[in-house]
Structures are given as C-alpha cells and as structure tokens.
Design a protein around this motif. Structure first.
Motif, PDB file in Angstrom:
ATOM      1  N   VAL A 186      -4.937  -8.369   1.920  1.00 37.91           N
ATOM      2  CA  VAL A 186      -4.296  -7.121   2.327  1.00 37.91           C
ATOM      3  C   VAL A 186      -2.912  -7.487   2.854  1.00 37.91           C
ATOM      4  CG1 VAL A 186      -4.406  -5.117   3.850  1.00 37.91           C
ATOM      5  CG2 VAL A 186      -6.515  -6.069   2.879  1.00 37.91           C
ATOM      6  N   GLY A 187      -1.879  -6.844   2.330  1.00 38.74           N
ATOM      7  CA  GLY A 187      -0.515  -7.228   2.670  1.00 38.74           C
ATOM      8  C   GLY A 187       0.187  -6.181   3.527  1.00 38.74           C
ATOM      9  N   LEU A 188       0.907  -6.643   4.542  1.00 38.77           N
ATOM     10  CA  LEU A 188       1.720  -5.789   5.408  1.00 38.77           C
ATOM     11  C   LEU A 188       3.185  -6.162   5.188  1.00 38.77           C
ATOM     12  CD1 LEU A 188       1.851  -3.717   7.787  1.00 38.77           C
ATOM     13  CD2 LEU A 188       1.788  -5.695   9.323  1.00 38.77           C
ATOM     14  N   ARG A 189       4.013  -5.154   4.908  1.00 39.00           N
ATOM     15  CA  ARG A 189       5.422  -5.415   4.593  1.00 39.00           C
ATOM     16  C   ARG A 189       6.146  -5.963   5.810  1.00 39.00           C
ATOM     17  NH1 ARG A 189      10.670  -3.792   3.298  1.00 39.00           N
ATOM     18  NH2 ARG A 189      11.112  -3.582   1.057  1.00 39.00           N
ATOM     19  N   VAL A 226       3.284 -10.192   4.429  1.00 38.96           N
ATOM     20  CA  VAL A 226       2.380 -11.193   4.992  1.00 38.96           C
ATOM     21  C   VAL A 226       0.973 -10.728   4.667  1.00 38.96           C
ATOM     22  CG1 VAL A 226       2.388 -10.056   7.263  1.00 38.96           C
ATOM     23  CG2 VAL A 226       1.641 -12.425   7.069  1.00 38.96           C
ATOM     24  N   LEU A 227       0.150 -11.638   4.158  1.00 36.17           N
ATOM     25  CA  LEU A 227      -1.209 -11.299   3.767  1.00 36.17           C
ATOM     26  C   LEU A 227      -2.159 -11.553   4.929  1.00 36.17           C
ATOM     27  CD1 LEU A 227      -1.359 -12.753   0.136  1.00 36.17           C
ATOM     28  CD2 LEU A 227      -0.636 -10.489   0.904  1.00 36.17           C
ATOM     29  N   SER A 228      -3.261 -10.812   4.941  1.00 36.51           N
ATOM     30  CA  SER A 228      -4.206 -10.929   6.055  1.00 36.51           C
ATOM     31  C   SER A 228      -4.783 -12.323   6.182  1.00 36.51           C
ATOM     32  CB  SER A 228      -5.337  -9.905   5.889  1.00 36.51           C
ATOM     33  OG  SER A 228      -5.824  -9.893   4.558  1.00 36.51           O
ATOM     34  N   GLY A 229      -4.744 -13.098   5.098  1.00 33.39           N
ATOM     35  CA  GLY A 229      -5.208 -14.478   5.173  1.00 33.39           C
ATOM     36  C   GLY A 229      -4.168 -15.428   5.719  1.00 33.39           C
ATOM     37  N   GLY A 230      -2.959 -14.926   6.000  1.00 31.86           N
ATOM     38  CA  GLY A 230      -1.936 -15.758   6.617  1.00 31.86           C
ATOM     39  C   GLY A 230      -0.840 -16.226   5.684  1.00 31.86           C
ATOM     40  N   LYS A 231      -0.990 -16.049   4.382  1.00 35.05           N
ATOM     41  CA  LYS A 231       0.025 -16.491   3.433  1.00 35.05           C
ATOM     42  C   LYS A 231       1.033 -15.373   3.159  1.00 35.05           C
ATOM     43  CE  LYS A 231      -1.835 -20.514   3.004  1.00 35.05           C
ATOM     44  NZ  LYS A 231      -1.172 -21.745   3.465  1.00 35.05           N
ATOM     45  N   GLY A 232       2.054 -15.708   2.372  1.00 32.75           N
ATOM     46  CA  GLY A 232       3.087 -14.736   2.051  1.00 32.75           C
ATOM     47  C   GLY A 232       3.003 -14.290   0.609  1.00 32.75           C
ATOM     48  N   ALA A 233       3.548 -13.110   0.327  1.00 36.99           N
ATOM     49  CA  ALA A 233       3.587 -12.587  -1.032  1.00 36.99           C
ATOM     50  C   ALA A 233       4.892 -11.825  -1.227  1.00 36.99           C
ATOM     51  CB  ALA A 233       2.389 -11.677  -1.306  1.00 36.99           C
ATOM     52  N   LEU A 234       5.356 -11.803  -2.463  1.00 36.23           N
ATOM     53  CA  LEU A 234       6.657 -11.201  -2.781  1.00 36.23           C
ATOM     54  C   LEU A 234       6.508 -10.252  -3.959  1.00 36.23           C
ATOM     55  CD1 LEU A 234       9.804 -11.165  -2.488  1.00 36.23           C
ATOM     56  CD2 LEU A 234       9.823 -13.066  -4.113  1.00 36.23           C
ATOM     57  N   LEU A 235       7.077  -9.059  -3.803  1.00 32.96           N
ATOM     58  CA  LEU A 235       7.122  -8.068  -4.887  1.00 32.96           C
ATOM     59  C   LEU A 235       8.528  -8.023  -5.473  1.00 32.96           C
ATOM     60  CD1 LEU A 235       5.178  -4.874  -3.690  1.00 32.96           C
ATOM     61  CD2 LEU A 235       4.922  -6.005  -5.901  1.00 32.96           C
ATOM     62  N   ALA A 295      -4.256 -11.852   9.868  1.00 32.86           N
ATOM     63  CA  ALA A 295      -2.885 -12.178  10.267  1.00 32.86           C
ATOM     64  C   ALA A 295      -1.982 -10.958  10.343  1.00 32.86           C
ATOM     65  CB  ALA A 295      -2.290 -13.192   9.284  1.00 32.86           C
ATOM     66  N   LEU A 296      -2.511  -9.770  10.060  1.00 37.45           N
ATOM     67  CA  LEU A 296      -1.692  -8.559  10.075  1.00 37.45           C
ATOM     68  C   LEU A 296      -1.708  -7.924  11.458  1.00 37.45           C
ATOM     69  CD1 LEU A 296      -2.766  -6.830   6.735  1.00 37.45           C
ATOM     70  CD2 LEU A 296      -1.174  -8.729   7.095  1.00 37.45           C
ATOM     71  N   VAL A 297      -0.552  -7.492  11.922  1.00 43.43           N
ATOM     72  CA  VAL A 297      -0.423  -6.775  13.191  1.00 43.43           C
ATOM     73  C   VAL A 297      -0.217  -5.301  12.857  1.00 43.43           C
ATOM     74  CG1 VAL A 297       0.871  -6.538  15.332  1.00 43.43           C
ATOM     75  CG2 VAL A 297       0.560  -8.807  14.307  1.00 43.43           C
ATOM     76  N   LEU A 298      -1.271  -4.522  13.036  1.00 44.73           N
ATOM     77  CA  LEU A 298      -1.216  -3.104  12.694  1.00 44.73           C
ATOM     78  C   LEU A 298      -0.569  -2.275  13.786  1.00 44.73           C
ATOM     79  CD1 LEU A 298      -4.810  -2.741  11.183  1.00 44.73           C
ATOM     80  CD2 LEU A 298      -2.665  -3.177   9.970  1.00 44.73           C
ATOM     81  N   ASP A 299      -0.714  -2.690  15.043  1.00 47.16           N
ATOM     82  CA  ASP A 299      -0.086  -1.995  16.172  1.00 47.16           C
ATOM     83  C   ASP A 299       0.344  -3.045  17.179  1.00 47.16           C
ATOM     84  OD1 ASP A 299       0.879  -0.045  17.815  1.00 47.16           O
ATOM     85  OD2 ASP A 299      -1.070   0.783  18.390  1.00 47.16           O
TER      86      ASP A 299
END
Length: 813
Positions: A512-515, A524-533, A603-607
């Motif tokens: 799950v990715g958070l911009r 940043v992905l919930s597993g701690g890695k990065g992803a790029l669109l 690894a995602l900070v939702l709030d």
C-alpha cells in the motif's frame, strides 16, 4: 518405432531400477529420453508412472508424442495434467504433470498410493518445484514407500551430486546421436549504439543467406520476439515461414512452431522454452542472441523482477546442440569467441534467486519449516527462507512459532501464490479475475496506464474496452485469464463484496503506497520500500494506492500496475493493523528533536500530530542521535577533565576511557541521564558535558584523579593556577618571581609538570621540567637580561632562598 539414441541405454536403466529402485539418467537433447523412458517402464513397475515436466507446453507435447507412439489418443494409456487442464482416463498408466501438480500430489498423499514410479525430466533446469518435488519424494520413499522408483533425467547435468543425494544412485549415460555443428562467432563485439533487435535481425538474415534448413533463434522474451519479427518482416526470402514460440502463446500457434512445414523453410523465434524438452522438427541452424531472462526476487521486499542476463555456457551449449539433431548444422553466436570466457558455467538454480514464500508454505505443510533434513541439491538460504516466512505470518498462514495454520493449509491447496490464495479465500469468487490476472502477464500493451481497473475491464468485455479506451488488449492473454478465473471461482465461496483495491490490499498488505510530499509522484510503501509512478500517469496525483506489479528495483521500484484505494477502504480490510504510536526523532533538517503522535499502517503515516506531553526519556534518547550528528563539543573545562582522566589511565589507574570514540560509543550510559531539557542544536551548544563526565567517577576515583592529576597547581604563594592537560605534557604558566623558594620540581601523575616561566609582562622567558637545574644554570642569564628591562622587580642572586612575590619595588625605593 523409429530407433532413437536412448534405446541403447534403456536396458542399463531397467537393470539399475530393478537392482536399486532409483537411477540418474544423463542423455543429451534429442536422444529421446522424454518419450521413450516412461514407455519402457510400463512393464518394469507396478502402478502409475508420473513424469514431471517443467513446462506446460512440453508436458502436453510429451504426452501427445507417447500416445501417438502407442497408436492411441491422449487420455488412454498416456495422459497429462497441467494447470487448468487434464486428459486422464481410468486406464491411464503414464501421467505427464507439471511441477506444481506433483507437489500437490505429494502433500495430499505422501505415500503416493497407486504410483509406482516418479520421473523428474529436464532436472538440469533446476526449477524450484523440481528441487522440492525430489526432496519430498525422496523422504516419502525413505519413510513410507521403499518400493517407489525414482528416476532423475537430465541433458547437461553433473550427475555425481544428484546420485550422491539419492544415496549413490546408479548413473546411466546415453551418448545420444548428434551431428557435427559448426560454430560461428562475431568478428568484433557489438557496438553499444546498435539496438539489440536490429543486431539479431541482421545476424538471422546472414544465417539464412548462408545455410539451408530450419532456423531456430533464441531470444529472451516475447517482447524481443515481437520486435525481431517486425524487423524481419519483408526482409526474408519468400519461402521462409516465421513462427514465434513462447509459453504464453495460444496452443495452436505453439503447435505451428513445433510441427514441420509442408513447404519452404521454417524460422522459429523462441524463448528458452525451446532449449531442451521440446523437439522442433527440421532445425539445422541455431542463432543464439546470447541473452536469457530470469526472475529474481529481492528478499527484503518480496518484489520480483525479470532480469535479462548473458547466457551461461551450459545454456549456450544446449542451444547449439539443437542444430545437430537431424543433420550437420550451424550455430551462430551473437558474441565473439573471446567473450566466451566471461560466461558463467551454469545458470543459477531457481531456489537461489526465486520468491521463497510458496516454498516456505510447502515446507511448513510438510512439517519441515526450515527444510533441514530434506534432500535439496541446493538447500534454501536460511536467511532468505526466514524472510519468506514473514509474509505468511502476516497472512495468517503460519502462527508465531512458524507452524502452519488451518488457513495456511487452505492456501497451500490452492493453485496460487499464497498472497493471491489469501485474497481469494477472504474476498471470495469476485476476486477470481484479479487472482488470474496477477498470475498472468499484463493483457494491455506497454505504455498503457497502470490502473488495475483497466485490466479488469478489459478482461470483463474486451470489445467494449477497445471501443471505450482505444487500446487493444492481448486476446490470448485475456482468454487465458478468463478461463483461469472461471476455474478459480469454483474453488471458493461467494465472498464479501470487496472492491478491487481492497482485494489487492489483502494480497499485498506491504505494498500500500502513500504519496510523499513533493512534485514527483513518489510513494513510500507500507513495507518500507519506495515506489515511483510516471508523472503523466492518471494515478500520479492519488494519495493512497495499492501496487500490484513493479519492475522489482529494490531501491525504488517503478510501478507497472496499481489502483487507488481510499483510507476508508484500507481501514475496512486492515483496521486491526492500523494503530497510534508515539515517535521521537532527531530531525537533521530542523536541528531539533521532533515528537509526534502518528497513526500508522506499517511504514505509512496516515495521521500525524504534535506529541505535546512527550516522554522526557524518549526526548532524551532522540537527542542522543542529535549528539551523534553534532559531535560532543566539550567546553575547555571538560577538555581538561578528559585529558586528566586519560593521563591517569595511561599510567595504569582504573578509570573509564574518555577518548572521543569511547564517549560517543557509550553516550547512552553516561550522557542520557543528564539531557533533561536539551532538545535542539542550540540547547546542545549551551550544554556543558563536564558534570556528566564527572558523574562517571565515584568518590574514590575522583579522589585518585585529584591526587594524581589535579585540576590546579598551588604556587608557593598559595595561588591556584589551572593545569593545561591538552598538550604533550601537563603544563602551567606562572611568573618567574612566583616560583622563588622552590627547591623541588612539581610532578603530576608521576611525571614532571612542565612550567612556563613568565616575565613581569607575562611573556615566556623559559620552559622547564626541572626548576632546581634551572636555578643552577640558566637563571643567571635570564637574570642579567631581565634585570635591565624590569629593574623594579626582584632578581635575587639565590632564587632558592628568596621569597616568592608578584609585587614590584615602590618607585624611588
């Protein structure tokens, strides 16, 4: 039957099986082992014969060839069972199966009731499931079925290790029948500016012009096949029939590539599927582009990627051999002879580079969680296998002790990766199309938007999708996905009606990715890695996405397939994994401790909000990271204290080390209790570490330090002068007259104190470590020089007997 080279080795193989119940058969490609050995075993073993083939196309082709030899249809004496398709009958004695099928047979019935022999064909390919299947079958043979016949067959395999693995199994070798093959290399390495496909096409045209007979071209994948096919269109002689061959093709097209042409020359553009088990008629020329595509997984992310690499020598030799099966042949290699020395000897075993999550589940189901004790030719890496158990625990397939759960048993029974099996079980039948899609290649062409919903729409109604979006989906891929989705939907209950995004999040809770903040669509992905669109992709502005496919880059993966998910959808399926936590961190950018309350999903900070009543110890611990960045910055007094301690330690005293490296290493021990109220670089700049350093010494050690290395020296007049310990030796600076009457030189830590004697104006006139000697020698010269300059100050003839003073004579006195 037409005689084949393997026929000469059959008697030795049958004798080995009769004597030992096991054998290793080494026979080159084209010898006929795949179709002759199972038939030869029909009268030698009781029960059914199961032959393992690594590829579906090869399994079907082998069954059809054996059935044809017997003059029967497939499904009578000879049948096959592959994923999604089976042709078997009550009279079937030989079953050709793919690897996952054999694993399921062993897991559901370890005794393999009714099966007399298991044959592992093309074992040199070292697929993960073949390694696992042999390990499980060997243990089953030893524990439950000592009559079970096991035969390992290979084309290019060092038979010794496999035979040793099977308790010194007999080795039977078939020399085969190979016609001479001339090898031709490039005169010079390919120039970097020449496109790969263009170079292949040029070499193919050259080979066609120089030779006769069918041509087999080895390429890494479907994309390269299509591009070379386009480059050759219109350039080949009219009698050449161009035939692509790769695993995802429709069956009719695959058969067209394999069977002989009625007229003209056949030119087959194939992947590694054509290296061994398939017999392609009429091939006399091989063009080897020198590339192979392999799946590799980063254990830390679980993300796999296809990597195009140079072929190994074993693969190159396999490919070359295809040119000499029916007549003398020619092999064109798209590299120079000199480059050959840099090729690896063998390709890596799949167990060394593959995703081990399915293996970890199978081992847990077998009751051998770490694989120890099983006969693996290449044992799985313990660290990678441990990493693979992490996702299974998160899916509920394993408990905290690593034992398989009832849910895990359910997942193991499904013909899917455990991630997708979990999604299918939880979400129900509605997830079947998505599960089938994730197991297949992308049905949309390269460059299409990454949105997962587009693929699902294309699968649901390809014609309407083409009209609405102007994109042509791959019809063969769509049909395979639809067929597989129907099969999967029959395996589970209706389900809960989740969205596609929620289903994807069930399968990939770590993706799950958070911009991130900023202009670039980085996540940043919930597993701690990065992803790029890609910045132009329609999903680029979305806050939350679920990534289902990437290029596997372990640093920052490029997203190839994803879908948007709302926070409400995420909470609905993963609410139990979302929680608040307090975070205290040193911010290098802000130069201070930042205390926050954060609601997190992995690894995602939702709030995120300020932690106003932050725990003082947590703040202090975070400040330690600031100290590590900023450095100790000791005051002058602290530096003198450190120097005193180090001096006495060097003399053998039991004092703690206070070198900068030692202090930084043990900050938590001595500094942490004293950091109350220190939260920023400015606070640290004002903070004096002297008190914290002194607290490291108890009363006895402080007394020892003050005695051996005092902070001050008391002059004969009773004045206290700070001792400077920063130089090579402890040192003080005093006026010469203040040391009058001194008859013994002062010492510190067993060493003479260096004394800088000053003029009445405070300028150095002499440095000594032996005052009595100075009085006896150099004092007279200093006295003569100084007395003229400073006549009002005393310069006695005998400084030993004079009274120390800092006063000058009164004027006129």
């Amino acid at each position: 039957m037409t005689p084949l080279p393997i026929d000469a080795a059959i008697p030795d193989l049958l004798a080995a099986i009769t004597a030992a119940g096991r054998a290793v058969l080494v026979a080159p490609p084209g010898a006929g082992k795949t179709t002759r050995v199972p038939l030869a075993l029909l009268d030698a073993v009781q029960g059914r014969i199961v032959m393992l083939e690594p590829r579906r196309l090869a399994a079907r082709a082998a069954a059809e060839r054996m059935a044809e030899t017997l003059g029967e249809a497939v499904g009578e004496t000879v049948g096959f069972r592959i994923r999604g398709e089976a042709k078997l009958g009550k009279a079937t004695r030989i079953e050709v199966v793919t690897e996952g099928v054999l694993t399921r047979m062993l897991q559901s019935d370890p005794g393999l009731d009714g099966i007399g022999a298991v044959i592992f064909d093309e074992f040199h390919e070292r697929s993960l499931n073949a390694d696992l299947g042999l390990a499980l079958a060997w243990e089953a043979r030893g524990a439950l079925r000592d009559d079970l016949v096991l035969v390992v067959m290979s084309a290019t395999l060092d038979a010794g290790p496999v035979a040793a693995l099977m308790d010194d199994a007999p080795v039977v070798v078939s020399e085969g029948r190979a016609f001479p093959v001339a090898t031709r290399w490039l005169d010079a390495p390919l120039r970097k500016e020449i496109r790969f496909e263009a170079a292949v096409a040029d070499l193919v045209l050259h080979a066609v012009a120089e030779t006769e007979g069918g041509v087999l071209v080895f390429l890494p994948g479907e994309g390269e096949i299509r591009r070379v096919e386009a480059a050759l269109a219109g350039a080949l002689p009219a009698e050449c029939h161009l035939r692509p061959l790769y695993g995802a093709m429709e069956l009719a097209a695959q058969r067209a590539a394999i069977r002989p042409e009625r007229a003209g020359r056949k030119l087959v553009l194939a992947t590694s599927i054509a290296e061994t088990s398939l017999t392609i008629e009429d091939i006399r020329v091989v063009v080897d582009a020198g590339r192979a595509r392999r799946a590799k997984v980063d254990p830390g992310t679980g993300m796999s990627r296809l990597v195009t690499e140079r072929v190994s020598m074993a693969e190159a030799d396999q490919r070359r051999g295809r040119a000499g099966r029916v007549a003398e042949g020619t092999c064109y290699r798209m590299w120079t002879k000199g480059e050959e020395g840099a090729l690896a000897a063998f390709p890596p075993a799949e167990i060394e580079v593959a995703d081990l999550v399915p293996l970890a589940l199978e081992l847990a189901l077998w009751g051998a969680g770490d694989g120890e004790g099983l006969a693996f030719l290449t044992p799985p890496n313990p660290g990678v296998l441990a990493e693979a158990r992490g996702p299974l625990t998160g899916l509920g397939a394993l408990d905290e002790a690593g034992r398989i759960t009832d849910h895990g048993k359910r997942l193991a029974a499904l013909p899917l990766h455990p991630r997708l099996g979990h999604m299918l079980v939880v979400a129900g039948r509605a997830a079947a199309p998505l599960a089938a899609l994730m197991e297949e290649r992308d049905p949309l062409p390269r460059g299409a938007p990454v949105e997962l919903a587009l693929r699902l729409a294309a699968i649901a109604d390809p014609s309407r999708f083409r009209r609405d979006h102007g994109i042509e989906p791959n019809r063969g891929t769509v049909e395979r996905i639809r067929t597989e989705a129907k099969r999967l939907s029959r395996l589970v209950a209706p389900g809960e009606g989740l969205s596609a995004a929620q289903m994807a999040a069930l399968a990939y809770p770590d993706r799950v990715g958070l911009r991130r903040k900023g202009d670039d669509p980085r996540y940043v992905l919930s597993g701690g890695k990065g992803a790029l669109l890609d910045a132009g992709d329609p999903l680029a502005g979305q806050r939350l996405i679920v990534v289902t496919d990437t290029d596997g880059n372990p640093r920052e993966a490029k997203v190839r397939m994803a879908t948007v998910i709302s926070e409400a959808e995420l909470r609905a399926v993963h609410g139990d994994a979302i929680g608040w936590q307090n975070v205290c961190d040193w911010s290098k950018r802000e130069g201070r401790v930042v205390a926050r309350e954060q609601e997190c999903f992995g690894a995602l900070v939702l709030d995120d909000r300020a932690w106003r009543e932050a725990d003082p110890e947590a703040v202090a611990r975070a400040m330690l990271d600031g100290v590590r960045e900023l450095g100790l910055r000791p005051s002058d007094a602290a530096r003198r204290f450190i120097a005193r301690v180090e001096l006495v330690r060097a003399a053998g005293a039991d004092l703690p080390e206070m070198s900068e490296a030692a202090l930084m290493e043990r900050l938590e021990d001595w500094l942490l209790p004293h950091l109350g109220g220190v939260r920023s670089a400015a606070d640290w700049k004002r903070f004096d570490i002297l008190a914290a350093l002194r607290a490291r010494l108890d009363w006895g050690r402080m007394r020892l330090l003050d005695r051996e290395a005092p902070a001050q020296f008391e002059t004969p007049m009773g004045r206290k002068v700070p001792i400077d310990y920063a130089g090579e030796a402890p040192e003080i600076a005093v006026r010469l007259q203040e040391m009058f009457g001194t008859t013994r030189h002062p010492r510190v830590a067993g060493r003479p104190l260096r004394v800088v004697l000053l003029s009445p104006a405070g300028r150095p006139v002499q440095t000594t470590t032996d005052l009595p000697a100075f009085w006896d020698t150099s004092y007279d010269d200093v006295r003569k020089d100084m007395r003229g300059r400073y006549p009002r100050h005393p310069w006695p003839d005998d400084p030993r007997a004079a009274q120390p003073t800092l006063r000058a004579k009164p004027r006129g006195g």
